[in-house]
Motif scaffolding. Sequence first.
Motif, PDB file in Angstrom:
ATOM      1  N   THR A   1       0.777  -1.120   0.109  1.00 38.49           N
ATOM      2  CA  THR A   1       0.018   0.040   0.155  1.00 38.49           C
ATOM      3  C   THR A   1       0.742   1.149  -0.010  1.00 38.49           C
ATOM      4  O   THR A   1       0.415   1.996  -0.240  1.00 38.49           O
ATOM      5  CB  THR A   1      -0.933   0.100   1.139  1.00 38.49           C
ATOM      6  N   ASP A   2       2.168   0.990   0.179  1.00 44.10           N
ATOM      7  CA  ASP A   2       3.058   2.356   0.308  1.00 44.10           C
ATOM      8  C   ASP A   2       3.970   2.406  -0.895  1.00 44.10           C
ATOM      9  O   ASP A   2       4.875   1.679  -1.279  1.00 44.10           O
ATOM     10  CB  ASP A   2       4.059   2.033   1.486  1.00 44.10           C
ATOM     11  N   TYR A   3       3.434   3.250  -1.844  1.00 42.89           N
ATOM     12  CA  TYR A   3       4.145   3.528  -3.126  1.00 42.89           C
ATOM     13  C   TYR A   3       5.468   3.858  -3.054  1.00 42.89           C
ATOM     14  O   TYR A   3       6.241   3.472  -3.808  1.00 42.89           O
ATOM     15  CB  TYR A   3       3.471   4.527  -4.117  1.00 42.89           C
ATOM     16  N   GLU A   4       5.817   4.708  -1.958  1.00 40.29           N
ATOM     17  CA  GLU A   4       7.340   5.057  -2.035  1.00 40.29           C
ATOM     18  C   GLU A   4       8.137   4.140  -1.617  1.00 40.29           C
ATOM     19  O   GLU A   4       9.096   3.986  -2.022  1.00 40.29           O
ATOM     20  CB  GLU A   4       7.400   6.385  -0.913  1.00 40.29           C
TER      21      GLU A   4
ATOM     22  N   GLN B   1       8.810   1.994  -4.541  1.00 41.78           N
ATOM     23  CA  GLN B   1       9.824   2.544  -5.465  1.00 41.78           C
ATOM     24  C   GLN B   1      11.369   2.451  -4.671  1.00 41.78           C
ATOM     25  O   GLN B   1      12.227   2.151  -5.433  1.00 41.78           O
ATOM     26  CB  GLN B   1       9.711   4.015  -5.299  1.00 41.78           C
TER      27      GLN B   1
ATOM     28  N   ASP C   1      -7.043  -1.481  -1.000  1.00 32.77           N
ATOM     29  CA  ASP C   1      -5.991  -1.006  -0.971  1.00 32.77           C
ATOM     30  C   ASP C   1      -4.695  -1.799  -1.222  1.00 32.77           C
ATOM     31  O   ASP C   1      -3.934  -1.735  -1.716  1.00 32.77           O
ATOM     32  CB  ASP C   1      -5.552  -0.085   0.429  1.00 32.77           C
TER      33      ASP C   1
ATOM     34  N   THR D   1      -4.900  -1.655  -5.125  1.00 33.10           N
ATOM     35  CA  THR D   1      -4.090  -0.580  -5.382  1.00 33.10           C
ATOM     36  C   THR D   1      -2.734  -1.051  -5.018  1.00 33.10           C
ATOM     37  O   THR D   1      -1.788  -0.434  -5.724  1.00 33.10           O
ATOM     38  CB  THR D   1      -4.525   0.413  -4.299  1.00 33.10           C
TER      39      THR D   1
ATOM     40  N   ASN E   1       0.402  -0.042  -7.387  1.00 31.76           N
ATOM     41  CA  ASN E   1       1.444   0.711  -6.732  1.00 31.76           C
ATOM     42  C   ASN E   1       3.032  -0.144  -7.509  1.00 31.76           C
ATOM     43  O   ASN E   1       3.714   0.634  -7.703  1.00 31.76           O
ATOM     44  CB  ASN E   1       1.428   0.770  -5.234  1.00 31.76           C
ATOM     45  N   CYS E   2       2.885  -1.328  -7.284  1.00 26.58           N
ATOM     46  CA  CYS E   2       4.136  -2.172  -7.428  1.00 26.58           C
ATOM     47  C   CYS E   2       4.214  -1.942  -8.911  1.00 26.58           C
ATOM     48  O   CYS E   2       5.522  -1.797  -9.490  1.00 26.58           O
ATOM     49  CB  CYS E   2       4.051  -3.372  -7.060  1.00 26.58           C
TER      50      CYS E   2
ATOM     51  N   LYS F   1       3.572   0.286 -11.051  1.00 27.62           N
ATOM     52  CA  LYS F   1       4.037   1.698 -11.322  1.00 27.62           C
ATOM     53  C   LYS F   1       5.359   1.882 -11.093  1.00 27.62           C
ATOM     54  O   LYS F   1       6.212   2.436 -11.611  1.00 27.62           O
ATOM     55  CB  LYS F   1       3.114   2.779 -10.618  1.00 27.62           C
TER      56      LYS F   1
END
Length: 250
Positions: free
Chosen positions: A64-67, A70, A111, A115, A119-120, A122
């Motif tokens: 759930t944590d896009y940053e 990354q 989420d 999502t 996220n992963c 992206k």
Amino acid sequence: MFDFENRVVMVTGGGQGIGAATATLFGEQGANVVVTDVVEEREAVGEAVEDAGGSALVRELDVTDYEQAQSVVKDTVDEFGRVDVLVNNAGIFPTAGVDEMTPEDWQRVIDINLTGTFNCTKAVLPVMRDQEYGRIVNISSASGGKIGWSGELSHYAASKGGVVGFTRSAAIDLGPDGITMNAIVPGMIDTGAAEEVSTDEEIQGAVNMTPVGRQGDPDELAAAIVYLASEPAAFVTGESLVVDGGITLV
Ligand SMILES: NC(=O)c1ccc[n+]([C@@H]2O[C@H](COP(=O)([O-])OP(=O)(O)OC[C@H]3O[C@@H](n4cnc5c(N)ncnc54)[C@H](O)[C@@H]3O)[C@@H](O)[C@H]2O)c1
């Protein structure tokens, strides 16, 4: 037939169940495997990958944590130089009827299961676009459109149906850059997860409805994932591969 030497595979939810079996099977194929999860068991799976003949990088990742996604991708590129395969496997399956379900219950499932997949994806895309090569495999579920399964899984079903829709549309976007995206649609797989949300009678009832007469093994899911992640699967994209012992046929 499938050569994963020097290929780099990132698995979400790799600490147990299908994700752990998948990470280990990629290790057997000689891949560099990035084992990610929110649970500590990811460390033991990293060791299993190395014992199987692969190389492992183990990282905490809450999808759930896009940053954070990354940052794990950056670590992966620093360590192995590329990211060839992403397996979006992390998922939860709590049960609740629509009346009892709170908006927070609903949102949490969306989420993580839906999502988190975005996220992963992206997070790895800039690397895969640069390489002009990528294989993304998303884990859906038979309950995401093939079968009703249970009246207490509507948030889960919505998230997994969403994964199939995401897969079909994103595959069109990614194809020109040599990146495929496919979904796996599992039936009941024996990871212990079904026992948490179903009674023994419900599980036996589902087994009775399954033409092959048993639950699936996580290794059988992993084998299907490895195929879709392989180089020879280059002409398969936007597809949903049902791996369910035939339960959705009847
Ligand atoms: N087991 C089945 O019968 C079955 C059937 C259909 C689909 N699936 C799907 O297959 C996938 C794997 O299921 P499983 O049976 O191995 O379940 P599991 O519970 O054994 O494994 C799921 C993993 O996801 C991790 N996870 C949960 N929340 C996370 C988050 N926020 N970020 C990162 N990781 C997180 C968990 O820690 C766990 O290691 C799931 O997406 C599930 O919905 C399973």
